[in-house]
Design a protein around this motif. Sequence first.
Motif, PDB file in Angstrom:
ATOM      1  N   TRP A  54       0.838  -1.204   0.000  1.00 24.82           N
ATOM      2  CA  TRP A  54       0.000   0.000   0.000  1.00 24.82           C
ATOM      3  C   TRP A  54       0.872   1.253   0.000  1.00 24.82           C
ATOM      4  O   TRP A  54       0.568   2.225  -0.708  1.00 24.82           O
ATOM      5  N   LEU A  55       1.952   1.255   0.781  1.00 28.04           N
ATOM      6  CA  LEU A  55       2.853   2.411   0.809  1.00 28.04           C
ATOM      7  C   LEU A  55       3.499   2.635  -0.556  1.00 28.04           C
ATOM      8  O   LEU A  55       3.630   3.776  -1.013  1.00 28.04           O
ATOM      9  N   GLU A  56       3.908   1.565  -1.205  1.00 29.20           N
ATOM     10  CA  GLU A  56       4.469   1.686  -2.550  1.00 29.20           C
ATOM     11  C   GLU A  56       3.431   2.240  -3.518  1.00 29.20           C
ATOM     12  O   GLU A  56       3.748   3.059  -4.378  1.00 29.20           O
ATOM     13  N   LEU A  57       2.196   1.787  -3.356  1.00 27.34           N
ATOM     14  CA  LEU A  57       1.123   2.222  -4.242  1.00 27.34           C
ATOM     15  C   LEU A  57       0.826   3.717  -4.079  1.00 27.34           C
ATOM     16  O   LEU A  57       0.568   4.409  -5.059  1.00 27.34           O
ATOM     17  N   VAL A  58       0.895   4.226  -2.869  1.00 30.56           N
ATOM     18  CA  VAL A  58       0.677   5.657  -2.632  1.00 30.56           C
ATOM     19  C   VAL A  58       1.744   6.471  -3.353  1.00 30.56           C
ATOM     20  O   VAL A  58       1.441   7.481  -4.004  1.00 30.56           O
ATOM     21  N   SER A  59       2.989   6.042  -3.271  1.00 31.55           N
ATOM     22  CA  SER A  59       4.066   6.740  -3.974  1.00 31.55           C
ATOM     23  C   SER A  59       3.908   6.611  -5.484  1.00 31.55           C
ATOM     24  O   SER A  59       4.154   7.565  -6.228  1.00 31.55           O
ATOM     25  N   ALA A  60       3.504   5.440  -5.940  1.00 33.97           N
ATOM     26  CA  ALA A  60       3.279   5.236  -7.373  1.00 33.97           C
ATOM     27  C   ALA A  60       2.164   6.143  -7.881  1.00 33.97           C
ATOM     28  O   ALA A  60       2.251   6.690  -8.984  1.00 33.97           O
ATOM     29  N   ARG A  61       1.112   6.306  -7.081  1.00 35.93           N
ATOM     30  CA  ARG A  61       0.014   7.186  -7.466  1.00 35.93           C
ATOM     31  C   ARG A  61       0.508   8.619  -7.643  1.00 35.93           C
ATOM     32  O   ARG A  61       0.152   9.310  -8.599  1.00 35.93           O
ATOM     33  N   ALA A  62       1.354   9.073  -6.737  1.00 29.99           N
ATOM     34  CA  ALA A  62       1.902  10.430  -6.834  1.00 29.99           C
ATOM     35  C   ALA A  62       2.745  10.581  -8.104  1.00 29.99           C
ATOM     36  O   ALA A  62       2.642  11.595  -8.807  1.00 29.99           O
ATOM     37  N   ALA A  63       3.563   9.594  -8.409  1.00 34.45           N
ATOM     38  CA  ALA A  63       4.416   9.664  -9.599  1.00 34.45           C
ATOM     39  C   ALA A  63       3.582   9.640 -10.881  1.00 34.45           C
ATOM     40  O   ALA A  63       3.839  10.405 -11.817  1.00 34.45           O
ATOM     41  N   ALA A  64       2.576   8.760 -10.928  1.00 39.75           N
ATOM     42  CA  ALA A  64       1.729   8.670 -12.123  1.00 39.75           C
ATOM     43  C   ALA A  64       0.918   9.945 -12.317  1.00 39.75           C
ATOM     44  O   ALA A  64       0.769  10.440 -13.446  1.00 39.75           O
ATOM     45  N   ARG A  65       0.383  10.495 -11.236  1.00 41.97           N
ATOM     46  CA  ARG A  65      -0.378  11.739 -11.344  1.00 41.97           C
ATOM     47  C   ARG A  65       0.508  12.899 -11.773  1.00 41.97           C
ATOM     48  O   ARG A  65       0.086  13.760 -12.541  1.00 41.97           O
ATOM     49  N   ASN A  66       1.733  12.932 -11.275  1.00 39.37           N
ATOM     50  CA  ASN A  66       2.655  13.986 -11.678  1.00 39.37           C
ATOM     51  C   ASN A  66       2.959  13.894 -13.174  1.00 39.37           C
ATOM     52  O   ASN A  66       2.985  14.918 -13.872  1.00 39.37           O
TER      53      ASN A  66
END
Length: 166
Positions: free
Chosen positions: A72-84
């Motif tokens: 889940w923590l990795e996914l939160v960071s991935a979401r930020a990178a994809a949205r950016n």
Amino acid sequence: PAGAGTRLGHPADADPAVRRGLLAGAGLLASEQLGVAEWCLEATVRHTRERRQFNRPVGSFQALKHRMARLWLELVSARAAARNAADALATGAPDLAVAVAVAQAYVSGTAVRAAEECVQLHAGIAMTWEHPAHLYLKRAKSAQLALGSPGAHRAQLAELIPLPAP
């Protein structure tokens, strides 16, 4: 006449246009990879709540909780990178290439890890035709390599950001 057609642009413009197209594709692919990772985590959490062992839901076991929390923590960071990356594509940001390289280098690995965890924590059912988990793993792995490996995106990132070597 043979080879008749309408020229759409000057040949010198072809290389930059193809590069822009591949950059846009890689940026958008990061959002798809994020969706794969999110589905895998949601399916895994749902399955571990329902599946019982020793008269308890397997999701209540500490080792599995830790694995899903890490994911889940990795996914939160991935979401930020994809949205950016998506925002940089939408706005034509000057750091578009950096945003896409970061997104592909990180999100693609997260999608594969999420799919691997999904298959492993679903156990044998995940590899049957009745369950789609194995299809998500195949999609995550093929998307990881489709527009450049994570290593290629890291190498591109190293060229884009001039950091001195240690």
